[in-house]
Design an enzyme around this catalytic site. Structure first.
Site, short mmCIF file in Angstrom:
data_model
loop_
_atom_site.label_atom_id
_atom_site.label_comp_id
_atom_site.label_asym_id
_atom_site.label_seq_id
_atom_site.Cartn_x
_atom_site.Cartn_y
_atom_site.Cartn_z
N SER A 144 0.85 -1.18 0.00
CA SER A 144 0.00 0.00 0.00
C SER A 144 0.89 1.23 0.00
CB SER A 144 -0.88 -0.01 1.26
OG SER A 144 -1.49 1.24 1.48
N TYR A 157 -3.09 -0.49 10.07
CA TYR A 157 -2.95 -0.82 8.65
C TYR A 157 -1.57 -0.41 8.14
CZ TYR A 157 -4.19 -0.89 3.65
OH TYR A 157 -4.23 -1.14 2.30
#
Length: 261
Positions: A144, A157
């Site tokens: 990501s 995350y």
């Protein structure tokens, strides 16, 4: 274009029942790969398999949680016996819990890290054993932009995806001698059903993403197909430990003033 031909290859895509995982699986199958999809929701699996098969792709589905080591081992063994070797592993299954760090329950933090980091480790370890025997394999971890940047309310995350970037580099270091390439894809902001509510005209976050992205748009899920095919194919045989950011240029720039065209 034989460098990108995936005929005869079997690709296991975790969380390939919807969203970006499905878009990458579509790309791999369009290049000739046989699909093996994992998920945890029966209805989503049924819909996904219909989607793939309606396009003429060969696809099988298995329901299990990638964080459960015993189940993961059992199903990897079943897949190998029923279908054959896994040539390509895409560690796509993931979750996010948006909560400020000061109030986030530790249980939620652990769950995000378990799914987004420990799950890819479990699946990579299991599949790499057969890849080492075969002296060939491709592992693609879905990282990501949060593997590189921080952002408000996504501490778990970002911690998991940052760890996944480093796991990618370490597995590449250990397994390169076995002709296994371990790389990552870092998606930017994509137009999916999850982002639909914030992609409407006038929404502050929609304006922020369009202004922050040099390409001046959200990504289309299909934009990920090329990177997935490249990292799964012979074209990337000497590419190892890298993360390819498919983000429209966000990470390349500090941004622009609001009054700049």
């Amino acid at each position: 274009m034989n460098l990108f031909n995936l005929k005869g290859k079997r690709a296991l895509v975790t969380g390939g029942t919807h969203g970006l995982g499905m878009a990458m699986a579509d790309g791999l199958a369009s290049a000739g790969a046989e699909l093996v999809i994992t998920g945890t929701t029966p209805s989503k699996m049924e819909d996904a398999l219909k989607h793939y098969r309606d396009q003429g792709f060969k696809a099988s589905g298995y329901l299990f949680d990638v964080t459960n080591e015993e189940d993961a081992k059992k199903y990897v063994d079943i897949i190998s016996k029923e279908l054959g070797d896994i040539h390509i592993l895409v560690n796509n299954a993931g979750i996010i819990k948006r909560e400020l760090a000061i109030t986030m329950p530790v249980e939620d933090f652990r769950r995000v890290v378990d799914v987004d980091l420990v799950g890819p480790f479990i699946m990579s370890q299991l599949v790499a054993k057969q890849m080492i025997e075969r002296k060939e394999g491709k592992i693609i971890n879905i990282c990501s932009m949060m593997s590189e940047l921080g952002r408000n309310s996504v501490s778990a995350y970002a911690a998991a995806k940052g760890g996944l970037k480093m796991l990618t580099q370490n597995l590449a270091t250990e397994w390169a001698k076995h002709n296994i390439q371990v790389n990552g894809i870092g998606p930017g902001y994509f137009a999916t059903s999850q982002t639909a509510p914030i992609r409407v005209d006038g929404h502050p976050f929609n304006e922020f993403i369009i202004n922050r992205t040099p390409a001046a748009r959200w990504g289309d899920p299909e934009d990920l197909a090329g990177a997935a095919i490249f990292l799964a194919s012979k074209a990337s045989d000497f590419v190892n430990g890298q993360v390819v950011y498919v983000d429209g240029g966000i990470l390349a720039t500090i941004g622009k003033p609001s009054n700049e065209d």
